[in-house]
Design an enzyme around this catalytic site. Structure first.
Site, PDB file in Angstrom:
ATOM      1  N   ARG A 107       0.915  -1.198   0.055  1.00 28.61           N
ATOM      2  CA  ARG A 107      -0.097   0.177   0.006  1.00 28.61           C
ATOM      3  C   ARG A 107       0.905   1.122  -0.001  1.00 28.61           C
ATOM      4  O   ARG A 107       0.226   2.581   0.076  1.00 28.61           O
ATOM      5  CB  ARG A 107      -0.692   0.111   1.268  1.00 28.61           C
ATOM      6  CG  ARG A 107      -2.490  -0.153   0.963  1.00 28.61           C
ATOM      7  CD  ARG A 107      -2.903  -0.245   2.265  1.00 28.61           C
ATOM      8  NE  ARG A 107      -4.359  -0.219   2.383  1.00 28.61           N
ATOM      9  CZ  ARG A 107      -5.507  -1.127   2.401  1.00 28.61           C
ATOM     10  NH1 ARG A 107      -5.028  -2.193   2.603  1.00 28.61           N
ATOM     11  NH2 ARG A 107      -6.522  -0.852   2.492  1.00 28.61           N
ATOM     12  N   ARG A 146     -22.099  -1.152   3.726  1.00 25.39           N
ATOM     13  CA  ARG A 146     -21.478  -2.251   3.854  1.00 25.39           C
ATOM     14  C   ARG A 146     -21.679  -2.897   5.140  1.00 25.39           C
ATOM     15  O   ARG A 146     -21.578  -2.030   6.237  1.00 25.39           O
ATOM     16  CB  ARG A 146     -19.859  -2.175   3.513  1.00 25.39           C
ATOM     17  CG  ARG A 146     -19.318  -3.702   3.452  1.00 25.39           C
ATOM     18  CD  ARG A 146     -18.295  -3.406   2.282  1.00 25.39           C
ATOM     19  NE  ARG A 146     -17.037  -2.868   3.227  1.00 25.39           N
ATOM     20  CZ  ARG A 146     -15.824  -3.065   2.607  1.00 25.39           C
ATOM     21  NH1 ARG A 146     -15.677  -3.730   1.342  1.00 25.39           N
ATOM     22  NH2 ARG A 146     -14.715  -2.554   3.085  1.00 25.39           N
TER      23      ARG A 146
HETATM   24  P1  AMP Z   1      -8.401  -3.271   4.135  1.00 27.92           P
HETATM   25  O1  AMP Z   1      -9.414  -4.241   4.639  1.00 27.92           O
HETATM   26  O2  AMP Z   1      -7.474  -3.931   3.124  1.00 27.92           O
HETATM   27  O3  AMP Z   1      -9.109  -2.216   3.518  1.00 27.92           O
HETATM   28  O4  AMP Z   1      -7.640  -2.698   5.323  1.00 27.92           O
HETATM   29  C1  AMP Z   1      -8.286  -2.228   6.387  1.00 27.92           C
HETATM   30  C2  AMP Z   1      -7.242  -1.252   7.269  1.00 27.92           C
HETATM   31  O5  AMP Z   1      -6.077  -2.203   7.674  1.00 27.92           O
HETATM   32  C3  AMP Z   1      -6.641  -0.257   6.248  1.00 27.92           C
HETATM   33  O6  AMP Z   1      -7.347   0.994   6.378  1.00 27.92           O
HETATM   34  C4  AMP Z   1      -5.010  -0.159   6.998  1.00 27.92           C
HETATM   35  O7  AMP Z   1      -5.514   0.678   8.280  1.00 27.92           O
HETATM   36  C5  AMP Z   1      -4.726  -1.269   7.584  1.00 27.92           C
HETATM   37  N1  AMP Z   1      -4.006  -2.043   6.303  1.00 27.92           N
HETATM   38  C6  AMP Z   1      -4.476  -3.142   5.537  1.00 27.92           C
HETATM   39  N2  AMP Z   1      -3.275  -3.533   4.968  1.00 27.92           N
HETATM   40  C7  AMP Z   1      -2.379  -2.514   5.120  1.00 27.92           C
HETATM   41  C8  AMP Z   1      -1.057  -2.301   4.508  1.00 27.92           C
HETATM   42  N3  AMP Z   1      -0.530  -3.029   3.538  1.00 27.92           N
HETATM   43  N4  AMP Z   1      -0.404  -1.149   4.971  1.00 27.92           N
HETATM   44  C9  AMP Z   1      -0.924  -0.367   6.259  1.00 27.92           C
HETATM   45  N5  AMP Z   1      -1.898  -0.551   6.631  1.00 27.92           N
HETATM   46  C10 AMP Z   1      -2.877  -1.519   6.010  1.00 27.92           C
END
Ligand code: AMP
Length: 233
Positions: A107, A146
């Site tokens: 990310r 959601r």
């Molecule tokens: P997601 O379900 O992928 O949208 O992730 C939910 C939250 O987890 C994000 O908003 C971040 O706070 C954290 N997160 C997930 N993947 C990452 C990553 N690769 N780097 C940093 N934070 C992450």
């Protein structure tokens, strides 16, 4: 610092198909998780979602979960050093030997560089970076509707994928909730974070010649078909 992390790999990708290290890009709520799951099922490779890993840690009240939650609840990214170590560790597990679909990682540019370094150590590379494109305007509507089951991880949408009984998970019967990170104010912040920190990866993978793009506003099955067509060209 990410550069200081131990990113040595002692496993190799094996199997007939060597083109299966896939990463999913796209704004939060673009549907990359859904597509990642389907790709993983089709090719029998693991779906690795860093968001899911953090949520499981939060549910189990681990130290990592406690640290991650403070960032996630604010719509911020978890620091690179926590995420990279976790993913590298996960990739070392045997089920990744034929590849994997990474969903939500990398990310940031430092995360992408750490992944590249780790893959390079085994003569590997990212084969496809699939960008699921959805305009910001669609994202807020999608995410605020959601509803998630914190027990089994299933997700629904008030309008588009309603649960059979409102507020109750079809899969396990637990209560459905609006996740803190799906609340509108958090979504707007997450979109800003996405544009500032994650969007530069589009250029990064374009330069590597591995970026492919699909229109994420289409129906889920159409998006999936478009992705498979690209992967099997
Ligand atoms: P997601 O379900 O992928 O949208 O992730 C939910 C939250 O987890 C994000 O908003 C971040 O706070 C954290 N997160 C997930 N993947 C990452 C990553 N690769 N780097 C940093 N934070 C992450």
């Amino acid at each position: 610092m990410v550069a200081d992390l131990d990113i040595r790999f002692d496993w190799v990708f094996e199997g007939d198909n060597v083109e299966m290290k896939i990463i999913m890009l796209g704004s939060p709520g673009a549907g990359k998780g859904t597509q990642a799951k389907r790709i993983a099922e089709k090719y029998s490779i693991p779906h690795i979602s860093t968001g899911d890993i953090f949520r499981a840690n939060i549910k189990n009240d681990t130290e990592l979960g406690k640290k991650a939650k403070t960032y996630m609840d604010q719509g911020l990214l978890v620091p690179d050093e926590l995420v990279v170590a976790l993913v590298v560790d996960r990739l070392k597990q045997g089920d990744c030997s034929n590849g994997c679909v990474l969903d939500g990682f990398p990310r940031t540019i430092p995360q992408a560089e750490a992944l590249d370094a780790a893959l390079k150590a085994i003569n590997g590379r990212v084969d496809y970076a699939v960008n699921v494109e959805v305009p910001d305007a669609n994202i807020v509507e999608r995410m605020s509707g959601r509803r998630a089951c914190l027990n089994c991880g299933a997700t629904f949408h008030l309008k588009h994928i309603p649960a059979k009984v409102e507020g109750i998970c079809d899969v396990c019967g637990a209560e459905l909730v609006l996740r803190d990170d799906d609340k509108t104010e958090t979504v707007l912040k997450r979109l800003k974070v996405y544009h500032d920190q994650t969007q530069p990866l589009i250029d990064y993978y374009t330069k590597q010649g591995v970026l492919v793009e699909v229109d994420g506003t289409k129906d889920k099955s159409e998006v999936f078909e478009a992705i498979i067509n690209i992967l099997e060209q």
